[in-house]
Design an enzyme around this catalytic site. Structure first.
Site, PDB file in Angstrom:
ATOM      1  CB  ALA B 330      -5.475  -3.845   0.536  1.00 50.08           C
ATOM      2  CB  SER B 331      -6.120   0.826  -1.268  1.00 49.93           C
ATOM      3  OG  SER B 331      -6.922   0.762   0.297  1.00 49.93           O
ATOM      4  CB  THR B 332      -2.605  -2.436  -4.251  1.00 46.92           C
ATOM      5  OG1 THR B 332      -3.308  -3.834  -4.212  1.00 46.92           O
ATOM      6  CG2 THR B 332      -1.524  -2.379  -3.245  1.00 46.92           C
ATOM      7  CB  ILE B 333      -7.005  -3.644  -7.047  1.00 53.36           C
ATOM      8  CG1 ILE B 333      -7.899  -4.116  -5.713  1.00 53.36           C
ATOM      9  CG2 ILE B 333      -6.107  -4.633  -7.269  1.00 53.36           C
ATOM     10  CD1 ILE B 333      -8.946  -2.913  -5.617  1.00 53.36           C
ATOM     11  CE  LYS B 334      -9.494   1.999  -2.123  1.00 53.49           C
ATOM     12  NZ  LYS B 334      -9.210   2.758  -0.842  1.00 53.49           N
TER      13      LYS B 334
END
Lengths: 378, 625
Positions: B330-334
């Protein structure tokens, strides 16, 4: 009297111990027997795991056996001669009794229970058979005629087969040889001897297929190849050979035999006691022990040669040679030369009945040895 | 020789005949005696050496002696795995006269139930009769004294003591330490393939999981030998020679047991996992997967009933979620994607776009929604990370294309094993065209790429991979292998082994790293930062990124409503972060299954763990002063 035996008499008659002769004890024979018993006790102490109770029980038996020997030695030879046929007949009857009413023990039917005592009639036959054959053969001139020999063989065969059927291969072997020795010593012709040998070898397959029990066949197979079943039936003989072989020349020392002290050897205080002896005393000890046995055998044969009449000669000679069969079969089986049959090492193995019979036999020898002169004086 | 027939006995002739026969008999005796003696000579002289050897082989036995297994300590020297004596009630079947009676008597004496008797009988069938079989595997002190007082009644039954593994912290460390258990057939086969059977001759247990398994070679040690004299029954009479075993190495882990216990406390009652790493060494400071279970049961052979409960539990306690749990990141890899976009020149620090909440491609009817339905308005890359703007990353992904994304993200280690010293690890999945073709035999669609931009679609990663990747960002491309093992304990002193590194990520522009790091700081410190509430008023400055992973796809025009969804369909809450911002030393990644939003559910737990870490650190420092 031949010149030869006269010489022997002057050399070997225990003139120096007249009091022993008077109580019908042959000193030379006694020395040999006592030596064996001594060796037996020393070895038994090691074989039994330093168990003094075992030694005490053996001492009691030895004492009893000596008493029996002493008692038998007092009986006149003539009485033996006259008793022979009744003794034999009673023995055969008892063997038949065993066959029909016998008591089982250890997978074999060997005992007769008379209510107050249990005993093995086969032990009686060890004496009765040579007595019977000697009595029968000595009634005629020696060498015996063929028909006498055939009848003699029948006297041997009946109890032998009855005992083999129990089954007790070791004892039947001893009894058969005691009878055959009488015939041999009586001068059975060599031609007949060869014929009997051939017949016996023809009889072997018959025995294998019809008479021998499965466990006996197994023993023979194991003997032929003990390594085939090292933890089962071959175990005894393999462990025994290891014990003997590892003894080397000098042995591991008294009480130092690892095979026996650590209980790898089975039956080590009875039939396999020779392995214990060999392990602890080595080849030197064995030679000494065999020398004692040879000494006894020679003394026995000399007694037989000096005996007055044919009956005494034949009986004494047969008993002596049977004694050798004990030694040969026992050592042979323990060292892997012969299949395992239950024959003790005489006067060394722990055990009661056979020792009493054996000593009764020596009692007869002593009777022959010491009563001769009494007879000659008559 | 012939004799005349005569009626009168010729005594002289008879005596001569008899004497001759006696002489022959003596010869016969002599021949047989010679036969006996030559056979004995053969046995005792010719084959003496052979029989001597066999006699010694009979009596001398070389018994292997098991080495003591190495102990395991945490980074501060706290004992995590120890060896404790256990007493078992052993029966040698061969020495028992009446087994049924003995079992019945023992059952009365020690309250043994039927199941245990049945288990014993099963074991009995597998064992040889002269070898001991355990009736009771672990006796209490009371049972030991009860039996000892009655031992005389039970020949052939004895109490045997040996050292067995004990894990004082129980379920707190199961997924790190693993456990040891009895060597089974499969283990034995592996040992024999490795040529190690001899070394394990006396060993009872072997590492089955975790550190116990991974570092088995260090922990086990070398077998020793005892040369003993035995009797035919196998009883030892005396010891002739003793070569002591070499004990296994005592290991020191990077784990801080207090931090680990705090992690356990924080995840209590939840399904999820936390990984905390030392950003400077890659050391794993804490690794906890919830729910866990007590490894001590396995050491002594877990009952099938108890094992079935663990196996059938829908919470799957046997899985190490930190290393085997594969979640959409999810957004943790943004931050990672932002960095890749900047590096590849697809975007710049100045790139701005207007997020109206709905991302659409020309000529495509599909609408990709932002998590804020009305959008974030004008955003640049820094703000997009801070507020976790989906629109910006949809567009970034579209412009980078799957090939570039896949390539750059693989450099961070996604889709590959981290190299941690645990065998229980999954590699996750970094999707690519080739992967989709191989996996589904389908072409890659542009729509797939757009979802990958917010860490969804086919992309999965383990919490450990996330922790490693954040550590890589913190270290500006230097990639460390997460290591549970720190070093060895030698004579009470810790000898630390050097950290392990992977091929670093090549950087073109240092400023890009700084921009990404400051955007992660913004997540915590900027007004609309998704981690701001969770990390309010910390004593340290931290940076991070929240993530909320969709578990089921929501219909195009439906609204996501957590309360109306079944629990297992609720979002996974994710968080990655590090601290202190200026001098990073502690990174963390966590995933909570079906917990809801990353900012509201995961971030507070990460904060609590960081708080605990820094509080304890200051305490320790002040203690040292």
């Amino acid at each position: 009297m031949t010149e030869n035996s006269a010489w022997l008499r002057t050399k070997l008659t225990p003139n120096s111990q007249p009091w022993l002769a008077r109580i019908h004890v042959d000193g030379l024979l006694l020395i040999g027997l006592l030596a064996l018993m001594g060796v037996g006790l020393v070895t038994l102490y090691a074989a039994g795991g330093q168990d003094m109770d075992l030694i005490q029980r053996q001492l009691v038996r030895l004492g009893l056996a000596m008493a029996v020997m002493f008692f038998v030695a007092q009986i006149p030879i003539l009485a033996f001669q006259r008793m022979s046929i009744y003794f034999y007949a009673a023995g055969v009857l008892m063997l038949l009794g065993v066959l029909f009413f016998g008591v089982m023990g250890k997978g074999a039917q060997r005992w007769l229970d008379l209510g107050f005592v249990r005993f093995q009639p086969s032990e009686i036959m060890k004496l009765a058979v040579p007595m019977m054959v000697a009595w029968y053969i000595s009634r005629f001139n020696l060498p015996p005629k063929i028909r006498h020999i055939i009848l003699g063989f029948i006297f041997v065969a009946v109890p032998t087969l009855l005992i083999a059927k129990q089954p007790d291969l070791g004892t039947s072997l001893l009894i058969a040889s005691s009878g055959i020795f009488v015939l041999f010593l009586a001068g059975m012709s060599w031609r007949l001897i060869s014929l009997v040998t051939v017949l016996a070898s023809l009889f072997a397959p018959v025995m294998w297929f019809f008479l021998m029990k499965e466990y006996q066949k197994q023993r023979v197979l194991t003997f032929l190849n003990p390594e085939s079943d090292p933890l089962g039936s071959g175990y005894h003989i393999i462990q025994s050979k290891i014990a003997i072989g590892s003894g080397g020349v000098q042995g591991k020392g008294w009480l130092q035999g690892t095979q026996s002290q650590l209980e790898f050897l089975p039956e080590r205080h009875t039939d396999f006691i020779f392995a214990v002896f060999s392990e602890e005393f080595g080849l030197l000890g064995i030679l000494a022990l065999l020398a004692v046995y040879c000494y006894i055998i020679i003394v026995g044969l000399l007694i037989a040669m000096r005996a007055q009449d044919a009956y005494a000669k034949l009986l004494a000679g047969s008993l002596t040679l049977t004694f050798f069969v004990y030694v040969f079969v026992n050592i042979g089986m323990v060292s892997g030369l012969l299949p395992v049959v239950g024959v003790p090492l005489p006067l060394v193995s722990y055990g009661g009945t056979s020792m009493v019979t054996l000593m009764a036999g020596f009692g007869i020898l002593m009777a022959v040895s010491t009563q001769k002169r009494l007879v000659s004086r008559q | 020789m012939r004799f005349q027939r005569i009626t009168i006995k010729d005594h002289t002739a008879e005596a001569n005949l008899f004497a001759r026969r006696c002489f022959i008999a003596i010869l016969f005796v002599a021949v047989l005696m010679t036969l006996l003696i030559s056979n004995l000579y053969y046995l005792q002289i010719e084959r003496y050496e052979d029989y001597q050897t066999r006699s010694n082989g009979n009596r001398i036995k070389v018994l292997p002696v098991a080495p003591n297994r190495g102990l395991i300590f945490d980074r501060n020297g706290v004992l995590l795995a120890e060896n404790k004596p256990v007493f078992s009630l052993d029966i040698i079947p061969e020495e028992i006269e009446n087994l049924e009676q003995t079992l019945a008597d023992l059952s009365v004496l020690l309250n043994i139930d039927k199941d245990q008797i049945d288990d014993f009988k099963d074991d009995l069938k597998k064992q040889r009769r002269f070898k001991p079989v355990s009736l009771l595997k672990r006796l209490s002190n009371q049972e030991v004294s009860i039996f000892s007082a009655n031992q005389y009644r039970f020949p052939g039954v004895s109490i045997e003591a040996r050292l067995a593994r004990f894990y004082p912290y129980g379920s707190a460390l199961t997924h790190v330490l693993g456990y040891v258990a009895r060597i089974n057939k499969k283990d034995l086969q592996k040992l024999s393939e490795a040529g190690l059977v001899a070394n394990y001759a006396a060993t009872h247990d072997i590492g089955k999981l975790g550190i116990e398994k991974f570092h088995e070679d260090k922990l086990h040690g070398e077998v020793g030998y005892q040369e003993v004299e035995i009797n035919s029954k196998g009883r030892i009479i005396r010891t002739l020679n003793f070569q002591p075993p070499i004990p296994g190495q005592d290991l020191v882990l990077n784990i801080d047991i207090n931090l680990q216990l705090e992690a356990q406390k924080l995840l209590n009652g939840k399904r999820g996992s936390i990984v905390a790493m030392d950003t400077q060494t890659g050391g794993v400071l804490a690794l906890y997967s919830s729910p866990s279970y007590d490894p001590n049961y396995f050491v002594h052979g877990i009952s099938s009933k108890r094992y079935k409960v663990l196996l059938d539990s829908k919470d799957r306690p046997l899985i190490n979620r930190a290393t085997q749990g594969q979640y959409p990141p999810a957004s943790t890899i943004k931050p990672h994607l932002a960095l890749a976009g900047l590096e590849k020149g697809v975007i710049s620090a100045e790139t701005r776009m207007f997020d109206n909440g709905k991302y659409q491609l020309k000529n495509v009817s599909h609408v990709w929604r932002d998590w804020v339905p009305w959008g974030h308005g004008w955003v640049d890359v820094k703000k997009s990370v801070e507020v976790s703007c989906d629109y910006f990353f949809y567009d970034l992904a579209y412009r980078m294309g799957i090939d570039q994304i896949s390539e750059t993200m693989s450099e961070f280690g996604f889709g590959d094993y981290t190299g941690i010293d645990l065998y229980e690890e999954s590699d996750g999945n970094m999707p690519s065209r080739g992967w989709k073709r191989a996996r589904f035999n389908e072409p890659w669609y542009i729509g797939d790429t757009i979802s990958v931009g917010i860490g969804q679609s086919y992309w999965t990663a383990t919490p450990l991979q996330l922790a490693q990747s954040v550590t890589t960002i913190v270290n500006k491309g230097r990639r460390l292998v997460p290591q549970v093992l720190s070093g060895k304990m030698i004579n009470g002193k810790i000898s630390i082994e050097p950290e392990k590194e992977l091929r670093p990520i090549a950087i073109i522009n240092e400023d890009n790293w700084d921009l990404v790091l400051s955007s992660m700081l913004g997540v915590i410190e900027e007004e609309h930062g998704t981690g701001r509430t969770a990390f309010k008023d910390t004593d340290y400055r931290s940076a991070g990124k929240t993530g909320t992973a969709q578990v089921v796809s929501i219909a195009q025009d439906a609204e996501y409503d957590a309360d109306s969804l079944k629990e297992e369909h609720r979002d996974n809450a994710m968080y990655v972060g590090y601290a202190p911002y200026d001098t990073p030393e502690f990174s963390v990644a966590l995933a909570l299954e079906n917990a809801g939003g990353g900012g509201s559910q995961a971030a507070p737990i990460a904060r609590n763990l960081m708080d605990y870490y820094f509080e304890n650190k200051t305490q320790q420092l002040s203690k040292h002063d």
